[in-house]
Write a protein that holds these residues in place. Structure first.
Motif, PDB file in Angstrom:
ATOM      1  N   MET A  40       4.549   2.801   9.261  1.00 34.20           N
ATOM      2  CA  MET A  40       4.970   2.457   8.483  1.00 34.20           C
ATOM      3  C   MET A  40       3.602   2.204   7.432  1.00 34.20           C
ATOM      4  SD  MET A  40       7.544   4.991   7.729  1.00 34.20           S
ATOM      5  CE  MET A  40       8.648   5.712   8.987  1.00 34.20           C
ATOM      6  N   ARG A  75       2.093  15.211  11.282  1.00 36.07           N
ATOM      7  CA  ARG A  75       1.405  14.028  10.192  1.00 36.07           C
ATOM      8  C   ARG A  75       0.724  13.931   9.783  1.00 36.07           C
ATOM      9  NH1 ARG A  75      -3.720  12.598  12.023  1.00 36.07           N
ATOM     10  NH2 ARG A  75      -3.566  13.812  13.442  1.00 36.07           N
ATOM     11  N   SER A  90      -0.895  13.637   5.088  1.00 33.51           N
ATOM     12  CA  SER A  90      -0.404  13.323   3.197  1.00 33.51           C
ATOM     13  C   SER A  90      -0.270  14.633   2.571  1.00 33.51           C
ATOM     14  CB  SER A  90      -1.266  11.682   2.779  1.00 33.51           C
ATOM     15  OG  SER A  90      -2.579  12.638   3.255  1.00 33.51           O
ATOM     16  N   LYS A  97       8.278   0.023  14.721  1.00 34.34           N
ATOM     17  CA  LYS A  97       8.188   0.913  13.608  1.00 34.34           C
ATOM     18  C   LYS A  97       7.485   0.512  11.882  1.00 34.34           C
ATOM     19  CE  LYS A  97      11.834   3.478  16.249  1.00 34.34           C
ATOM     20  NZ  LYS A  97      13.282   3.351  16.012  1.00 34.34           N
ATOM     21  N   VAL A 120      12.272   3.053   3.734  1.00 30.59           N
ATOM     22  CA  VAL A 120      12.258   3.138   4.924  1.00 30.59           C
ATOM     23  C   VAL A 120      12.185   1.962   6.079  1.00 30.59           C
ATOM     24  CG1 VAL A 120      11.502   4.219   7.325  1.00 30.59           C
ATOM     25  CG2 VAL A 120      11.629   5.724   5.346  1.00 30.59           C
ATOM     26  N   ILE A 121      11.034   1.878   5.430  1.00 32.12           N
ATOM     27  CA  ILE A 121      10.852  -0.383   5.189  1.00 32.12           C
ATOM     28  C   ILE A 121      12.100  -0.945   4.998  1.00 32.12           C
ATOM     29  CG2 ILE A 121       9.751  -2.282   5.292  1.00 32.12           C
ATOM     30  CD1 ILE A 121       6.952  -0.316   5.099  1.00 32.12           C
ATOM     31  N   LYS A 135       1.168   4.304   7.835  1.00 34.45           N
ATOM     32  CA  LYS A 135       1.200   5.408   7.423  1.00 34.45           C
ATOM     33  C   LYS A 135       0.120   5.702   5.461  1.00 34.45           C
ATOM     34  CE  LYS A 135       3.957   8.814   6.011  1.00 34.45           C
ATOM     35  NZ  LYS A 135       2.977  10.198   5.886  1.00 34.45           N
ATOM     36  N   MET A 136       1.186   4.167   5.447  1.00 36.56           N
ATOM     37  CA  MET A 136       1.273   3.616   3.713  1.00 36.56           C
ATOM     38  C   MET A 136      -0.450   3.550   3.783  1.00 36.56           C
ATOM     39  SD  MET A 136       4.322   1.488   2.096  1.00 36.56           S
ATOM     40  CE  MET A 136       3.562  -0.273   2.007  1.00 36.56           C
ATOM     41  N   THR A 160       8.811   6.446  -0.129  1.00 37.26           N
ATOM     42  CA  THR A 160       9.443   6.812   0.877  1.00 37.26           C
ATOM     43  C   THR A 160       9.293   5.430   2.077  1.00 37.26           C
ATOM     44  OG1 THR A 160       8.634   8.993   0.309  1.00 37.26           O
ATOM     45  CG2 THR A 160       9.680   8.634   2.101  1.00 37.26           C
ATOM     46  N   PRO A 161       7.940   5.951   2.261  1.00 35.52           N
ATOM     47  CA  PRO A 161       7.991   4.316   3.606  1.00 35.52           C
ATOM     48  C   PRO A 161       7.990   3.439   3.056  1.00 35.52           C
ATOM     49  CG  PRO A 161       5.799   4.930   2.524  1.00 35.52           C
ATOM     50  CD  PRO A 161       6.068   6.191   2.342  1.00 35.52           C
TER      51      PRO A 161
END
Ligand code: ADP
Length: 459
Positions: free
Chosen positions: A285, A420, A422, A281, A257-258, A288-289, A253-254
């Motif tokens: 990401m 946020r 996981s 942004k 998005v990237i 988060k990853m 998913t991230p």
């Protein structure tokens, strides 16, 4: 071959069987020898008694008159039957024709009124059984009578017995070897059948089980345990696969998005401010990853139980104090008050891991709380356990979701898009608490808040 069960069974059986057969044969041979020689001895004894009854002493003279009818076989020259009458001073008074014809004597044993049996070599070099007994006649005259018979017949019988045993033993040995071979083949057949059945199960068809049809009664527990083991393996494989697909999904998913940010940016020329905004942004990401990857590694390491706890004496109250300090600023940003109360309890634990577990619980209590809510942490004890509770005033967890929140990647639907996370925090908490031989429970009321209770043994 020496490790084969069948070979060992056959070898043991034949070894023991041959030994027993040999012992039995020796015993029977010895018994037969005693019986055969005993019968010769009693025959000789009878003969000596008969001869003694025919010998008289009158007026100092010994009168020996033995008719053929009275001495029977002993009067036949080559009959292999001998007798001899000897005076106390060693003079031979009478001889059987079988001795006189070859001019031979039987050995003269010492005077003995008790019968004495011996085996000797006779005049014709044959083996003889000799019976000797002394008698006192009238006027204190002592004579000894010896009767003797060839043992050839007796030895022939014994030889026949020995030869029969020597022929029978290998035959019985071979027959019983073949018999035990057939028996072991038949007995091991169910094992081979079972081995065939389990051989068909590979990592590709782990859903198959050994069917109990035709499996021998003795092998059934083995087959059942094997099936249970395969079920556990299959579950573990499935969990592994699920974990892998969940983990890839979480990372994909991230990454997508990237990728879409990058596509948008290179589509046409952008202003510096737009580039900076997009890079910020992308940075978020990537963070988060990285966090998800760290957690994936952490949870798989914890659940595979390959990690070692570094145990030391810890004051749980002190640990909770450190955890509270970590979240002071994020809590105050949401206007959440965090209270810590309770008693100082020392346990043996891994500081870093316990900090991580309790930090996850407090982080959740803040994340899933309402604006201006409260988080209450309490350290206490009950029986043999130290009890740490983390309560919040958030939205709570519906009863049917409670059992799932400790599963990897599981998140409540309302949390998925708004908060946020996981879905790996609580599995990590659970693994760490279990590694400390403790347990974790959750109580919750929808709309009012949740309470996570951790129990850790005191010792
Ligand atoms: P994460 O917080 O990263 O999503 P966790 O494993 O820590 O993952 O939690 C799993 C899910 O359990 C969360 O997504 C959330 O829906 C729910 N949850 C955990 N703690 C709380 C809490 N204190 N109040 C309400 N829901 C919670």
């Amino acid at each position: 071959m020496f490790k084969s069960v069948r070979f060992r069974l056959i070898a043991w059986f034949l070894g023991v069987f041959s030994l027993l057969f040999l012992i039995l044969s020796l015993f029977l041979y010895h018994k037969l020898e005693t019986i055969v020689i005993g019968s010769v001895d009693s025959h000789l004894h009878y003969e000596v008694q008969l001869l003694s009854s025919l010998i008289k002493a009158e007026g100092g003279r010994i009168d020996i008159e033995l008719s053929e009818a009275e001495t029977g076989d002993y009067s036949i020259p080559l009959s292999g039957h001998y007798y001899q009458v000897v005076s106390s001073d060693g003079n031979v008074l009478a001889l059987s024709p079988s001795l006189s014809i070859v001019d031979a004597y039987l050995p003269i044993p010492p005077v003995s009124f008790e019968p004495v049996n011996t085996t000797i070599i006779g005049p014709g070099k044959g083996i003889l059984r000799l019976h000797n007994q002394s008698f006192k006649l009238s006027n204190d005259i002592i004579i000894s009578i010896q009767a003797s018979e060839s043992l050839e017949e007796a030895y022939n019988l014994l030889r026949l017995f020995r030869d029969t045993i020597l022929i029978v033993l290998p035959v019985v040995f071979l027959l019983s070897g073949a018999g035990i071979f057939i028996i072991t083949t038949l007995s091991l057949k169910p094992l081979n059948l079972f081995s065939d059945k389990i051989g068909r199960i590979t990592e590709r068809n782990l859903n198959e089980r050994v069917d109990m049809e035709g499996i021998a009664h003795e092998i059934k527990p083995l087959a059942m345990n094997f099936n249970t083991m395969i079920t556990r393996l299959e579950n573990s494989f499935l969990r592994q696969r699920l974990f892998l697909s969940d983990a890839s999904h979480e990372i994909r998913t991230p990454v997508s998005v990237i990728k879409s940010y990058c596509d948008v940016m290179i589509g046409k020329e952008r202003t510096i401010a737009e580039y900076q905004e997009t890079l910020k942004k992308i940075g978020e990401m990537v963070d988060k990853m990285a966090d998800t990857i760290c957690r994936i590694l952490e949870v798989s390491r914890l659940e595979s139980k390959t990690f070692q706890l570094r145990l030391e004496e810890l004051d749980l109250m002190e640990i909770m104090g450190d955890v509270v300090r970590l979240f002071e600023s994020s809590a105050s940003q949401q206007g959440i008050a965090v209270n810590l109360a309770g008693i100082h309890w020392t346990i043996k634990g891994d500081r870093e891991r316990l900090m991580e577990a309790f930090a996850n619980l407090v982080d959740n209590a803040i994340k899933y709380n309402r604006q201006g809510g409260r988080v209450d942490i309490h350290v206490g004890e009950s029986g043999r356990e130290v009890v740490v509770t983390v309560s919040d005033t958030g939205g709570g967890i519906p009863p049917d979701e409670r059992e799932h929140i400790f599963e990897r990647f599981y998140r409540l639907p309302e949390a998925r898009d708004t908060v946020r996370g996981s879905g790996l925090g609580l599995p990590i908490v659970k693994a760490i608490i279990h590694a400390h031989r403790g347990r974790i429970e959750v109580e919750s009321e929808v709309g009012k808040g949740s309470r996570f209770v951790v129990f850790i043994p005191k010792g």
